[in-house]
Design an enzyme around this catalytic site. Sequence first.
Site, PDB file in Angstrom:
ATOM      1  N   TYR A 166       0.771  -1.248   0.075  1.00 15.57           N
ATOM      2  CA  TYR A 166      -0.163  -0.253  -0.048  1.00 15.57           C
ATOM      3  C   TYR A 166       1.379   0.959   0.045  1.00 15.57           C
ATOM      4  CZ  TYR A 166      -3.648   3.844   2.044  1.00 15.57           C
ATOM      5  OH  TYR A 166      -3.930   4.280   2.493  1.00 15.57           O
ATOM      6  N   LYS A 225       1.339   4.333  -2.498  1.00 17.55           N
ATOM      7  CA  LYS A 225       0.655   5.968  -2.443  1.00 17.55           C
ATOM      8  C   LYS A 225       1.653   6.576  -2.315  1.00 17.55           C
ATOM      9  CE  LYS A 225      -3.397   6.263  -0.503  1.00 17.55           C
ATOM     10  NZ  LYS A 225      -4.244   6.230  -1.437  1.00 17.55           N
TER      11      LYS A 225
END
Lengths: 450, 245
Positions: B150, B154
């Site tokens: 993740y 990002k």
Amino acid sequence: MKKLAEVELSGFGKFPKAVCQVSRPLNIDEIRGYLNESSVTPRGLGRSYGDAALNEKGIVTESVLMNRFLSFDESRGIVKCEAGVTYKDLLDTFVLKGWFPPVTPGTKYVTIGGAIASDVHGKNHHIDGSISNFVKSFKILSASGEILKCSRTQNSDLFWATVGGMGLTGFITEAEIQLKKVDSQYINNKTLKLHNIDELFEKFEEFNEDYLYSVAWLDTVASGSKYGRNILYLGNHSSYNKLPEKFKNKSRERFIEKKIAVPFEIPFATLNKLSVTMFNAAIYMKEKNVEDYLHYDKYFYPLDFILNWNHIYSKNGLIQYQLNVPEEEGKEAIDKILKKVVAYGGGSFLAVLKKMGDQNGILSFPFKGYTLSMDFPVRKGVIQMCKQLDAIVLDYDGRTYLTKDSILDETTFKKMYDGLWQKWLEIKIKYDPYYKFSSNLGRRIGLCPS
Amino acid sequence: MPLLVLGANSLIAQAASANFAEAGHEIIFAGRNKEELSKIAGDFNIRYKVNCLTEYFDALDYANHRKFVETVFTISPELNYALIVFGYLGTQEKAQSDFTEAHKIINSNYTGVVSACELIAAEFESRKKGSIAIISSVAGDRGRQSNYMYGSAKAGLSAYSQGLRNRLFKSGVNVLTIKPGFVDTPMTYGMPLPKLLVASPKKVGKDIYKAMIKGKNVIYTPFYWWWIMKIVKSIPETIFKKLKL
């Protein structure tokens, strides 16, 4: 997606506490999933005081994310919304449009689902009754997984078992509510400083028909010649034209709330006899016999101004004790109870007394008579004292309020609600034979098997 | 001036939108769940008396992004603000052994944004006005073993928005990179997070609104995450790699 959090939960009184599996569902299917696995307790914002929204033996489902307005009929003031919508949402959205919650409890941080499950009452109970009088219908997820629409004509047995049913009949998903037309944000308030309970009961009779709102603050510490001193607050919604000039503009503007917080649990017993005595004396001294205009927020929600005001009761929490006694001999009963509380000496930080109207739901707390609400810090001796109050209440055919309660035992509860709990249980079993909806409160007072 | 929200189901998106709606801006809610979108729009319409539109949008259906962007600019020609919120946290452990999960994390948080955002950017660029806000994360500031799939997506998004900001500056289009810390949403619900550091969606939504209106470049929300990440970023890698983060 199912997600549970293990949280130490309590009601607003912070007593009792219990570790619970909590979910915050986004939709009804998620709750259906939980119903297949264990018992379920609906929870709103956790503003009931005791263990009504706790469930150690199952799952607590919070309604806070299901908080949408579904429709609004502006000409008739009928709003349809999901159960997680709060009184604050109602006020923020509809007051400027000229519509007010028809019945409001003493905090705006209550969900509609919670309000219905407690069948909440307000300062206008003697005229308007409780919230269920304004609930046109609601939908409820029942134990079978079906969503049932309930009203006075449709599934009416479930309707009357659910209002005041403490969340034990199902998970309310949405409701249709009739709002009250108002012309301003202000309440025309009349304050009467009174010397004793006799005077107060006379004034209830003299003024109650003329004022929509009526409630008295009662000094629960003063003894001797000051015993029973109180202040009666009477109010009506003010029309816009009658408002003093300085309030006229404000009444047409969006209200923005300013709040302060009690940042942590005050660790020592600040509420001792001295401070409570001084606080009660200060309230009485401060007030004068006046007629003035108060903004609704100040009038109805003075304690919301202090976020987490329950923190002043230290981490032990507080017990709210609210009783209702029948009209006949009501004064005598209130007098007996007050004498007991004064003698106990612990006093109540805030105590309010009010005349009540008729009963609605099967387990709804209010009925024609008088209600007295007090709060006591949890400490040695307080539970015994409350049990003694229970005995007096029972003696006068009265009862206490389940939404505030954390101490009733099964026997006392069943005496207080005799004839009612049996009727309620019949409907409960019809819709929920396996007690899929259960809670710590339900098990404590014998409405659900433990 | 209207606001387009991509990933309207998010509580952060709805909280930010509430600020726009209160100020009278029209809102176009876009997302995958049509029923949910129309519920949100109906609720906003009652609360704030603003016009709300809804449009189906699937971040991973790249082929339809062009048509989607054309549609929103047709139904709302004055569209001026775009808030890109969608994302997918996924499960780090699963992503390590199952590339489908890793792929989904990367695509939902990065590829999908690039695909849709480029088209919006081009339109704003040609109009020489507009404002784009992209939700990245503090997780992208430094990779950690507990969520680097993740976090890396990002991180890519942060760099992407940085470059886009640089490119669109001369056209008068603002690009805002938003880095929220822990927020109390269904994505984080049930995680053992330090209570004091978990912000409400309402607080984060307000920060986003203010930053978009002021035309800021990068914000951490709540603000103290700037300090936290400053410290986290300053730990030497030789030490950082030994930490259980």
